[in-house]
Design a protein around this motif. Structure first.
Motif, PDB file in Angstrom:
ATOM      1  N   THR A 141       0.763  -1.326  -0.344  1.00  0.00           N
ATOM      2  CA  THR A 141      -0.183   0.196   0.528  1.00  0.00           C
ATOM      3  C   THR A 141       0.805   1.845   0.077  1.00  0.00           C
ATOM      4  N   ILE A 142       1.846   1.694   0.963  1.00  0.00           N
ATOM      5  CA  ILE A 142       2.821   2.528   0.338  1.00  0.00           C
ATOM      6  C   ILE A 142       3.054   2.421  -0.613  1.00  0.00           C
ATOM      7  N   LEU A 143       3.645   2.271  -0.649  1.00  0.00           N
ATOM      8  CA  LEU A 143       4.653   1.683  -2.207  1.00  0.00           C
ATOM      9  C   LEU A 143       3.481   1.958  -3.235  1.00  0.00           C
ATOM     10  N   LEU A 144       2.398   2.277  -3.825  1.00  0.00           N
ATOM     11  CA  LEU A 144       1.655   2.270  -4.125  1.00  0.00           C
ATOM     12  C   LEU A 144       0.919   3.843  -4.028  1.00  0.00           C
ATOM     13  N   ARG A 145       0.993   3.982  -2.884  1.00  0.00           N
ATOM     14  CA  ARG A 145       0.143   5.663  -1.993  1.00  0.00           C
ATOM     15  C   ARG A 145       1.570   6.202  -2.480  1.00  0.00           C
ATOM     16  N   ASP A 146       2.208   6.319  -1.563  1.00  0.00           N
ATOM     17  CA  ASP A 146       3.362   7.124  -1.023  1.00  0.00           C
ATOM     18  C   ASP A 146       4.575   7.305  -2.261  1.00  0.00           C
ATOM     19  N   ARG A 202      10.867  -7.539   2.934  1.00  0.00           N
ATOM     20  CA  ARG A 202      11.401  -6.178   3.467  1.00  0.00           C
ATOM     21  C   ARG A 202      12.657  -5.417   3.252  1.00  0.00           C
ATOM     22  N   ARG A 203      13.882  -6.789   2.829  1.00  0.00           N
ATOM     23  CA  ARG A 203      14.411  -5.629   2.244  1.00  0.00           C
ATOM     24  C   ARG A 203      14.269  -4.775   1.117  1.00  0.00           C
ATOM     25  N   ALA A 204      13.897  -5.441  -0.001  1.00  0.00           N
ATOM     26  CA  ALA A 204      13.327  -4.458  -1.134  1.00  0.00           C
ATOM     27  C   ALA A 204      12.593  -3.387  -0.139  1.00  0.00           C
ATOM     28  N   PHE A 205      12.177  -3.288   0.392  1.00  0.00           N
ATOM     29  CA  PHE A 205      10.531  -2.269   0.830  1.00  0.00           C
ATOM     30  C   PHE A 205      11.947  -1.256   1.301  1.00  0.00           C
ATOM     31  N   VAL A 206      12.736  -1.545   2.036  1.00  0.00           N
ATOM     32  CA  VAL A 206      13.705  -1.046   2.792  1.00  0.00           C
ATOM     33  C   VAL A 206      14.596   0.206   1.742  1.00  0.00           C
ATOM     34  N   ALA A 207      14.841  -0.740   0.918  1.00  0.00           N
ATOM     35  CA  ALA A 207      15.251   0.336   0.347  1.00  0.00           C
ATOM     36  C   ALA A 207      15.385   1.205  -1.022  1.00  0.00           C
ATOM     37  N   ALA A 208      13.396   0.848  -0.930  1.00  0.00           N
ATOM     38  CA  ALA A 208      12.889   1.911  -1.561  1.00  0.00           C
ATOM     39  C   ALA A 208      12.484   2.555  -1.312  1.00  0.00           C
ATOM     40  N   ALA A 209      12.028   2.826   0.256  1.00  0.00           N
ATOM     41  CA  ALA A 209      12.049   3.659   1.380  1.00  0.00           C
ATOM     42  C   ALA A 209      12.638   4.839   1.445  1.00  0.00           C
ATOM     43  N   LEU A 210      14.224   4.464   1.592  1.00  0.00           N
ATOM     44  CA  LEU A 210      15.278   5.269   1.748  1.00  0.00           C
ATOM     45  C   LEU A 210      15.601   6.514   0.918  1.00  0.00           C
ATOM     46  N   GLU A 211      15.576   5.705   0.011  1.00  0.00           N
ATOM     47  CA  GLU A 211      15.953   5.974  -1.491  1.00  0.00           C
ATOM     48  C   GLU A 211      14.793   7.187  -1.913  1.00  0.00           C
ATOM     49  N   ALA A 212      13.614   7.234  -1.526  1.00  0.00           N
ATOM     50  CA  ALA A 212      12.056   7.835  -1.628  1.00  0.00           C
ATOM     51  C   ALA A 212      12.603   8.701  -0.437  1.00  0.00           C
ATOM     52  N   LYS A 213      13.627   8.633   0.347  1.00  0.00           N
ATOM     53  CA  LYS A 213      13.197   9.478   1.854  1.00  0.00           C
ATOM     54  C   LYS A 213      12.743   9.694   2.605  1.00  0.00           C
ATOM     55  N   ILE A 214      11.330   7.989   3.118  1.00  0.00           N
ATOM     56  CA  ILE A 214      10.651   8.190   3.741  1.00  0.00           C
ATOM     57  C   ILE A 214      10.519   7.651   4.934  1.00  0.00           C
ATOM     58  N   LEU A 215      11.761   7.259   4.626  1.00  0.00           N
ATOM     59  CA  LEU A 215      12.781   5.834   5.977  1.00  0.00           C
ATOM     60  C   LEU A 215      14.061   6.515   6.443  1.00  0.00           C
ATOM     61  N   ARG A 216      13.853   6.715   7.459  1.00  0.00           N
ATOM     62  CA  ARG A 216      15.632   7.205   7.901  1.00  0.00           C
ATOM     63  C   ARG A 216      16.390   6.030   7.932  1.00  0.00           C
ATOM     64  N   GLY A 217      17.149   6.346   7.860  1.00  0.00           N
ATOM     65  CA  GLY A 217      18.626   4.959   8.221  1.00  0.00           C
ATOM     66  C   GLY A 217      19.265   5.116   9.875  1.00  0.00           C
ATOM     67  N   ASP A 218      19.144   3.588  10.062  1.00  0.00           N
ATOM     68  CA  ASP A 218      20.047   4.250  11.362  1.00  0.00           C
ATOM     69  C   ASP A 218      21.052   4.807  11.494  1.00  0.00           C
TER      70      ASP A 218
END
Length: 59
Positions: free
Chosen positions: A9-14, A43-59
């Protein structure tokens, strides 16, 4: 609790910008939903995409 449906859902919406990482994450989520793969791969693929889109902070 966050699951593969939520990630899709996040991948499609955000994450509207088409990138290789977003496509890989969508494909990984679909494989899990079809029973062809396991959630950690999605999960690994989602985290990579979210970091790229700057909607998830890295540790």
């Amino acid at each position: 609790m966050f699951d593969v449906n939520d990630a899709a859902t996040i991948l499609l919406r955000d994450l509207t910008r088409e990138t290789k990482k977003r496509k890989a994450a969508m494909d990984a989520c679909l494989r899990v939903l079809r029973g062809e793969s396991h959630p950690p791969a999605a999960r690994r693929a989602f985290v990579a995409a979210a970091l790229e889109a700057k909607i998830l902070r890295g540790d």
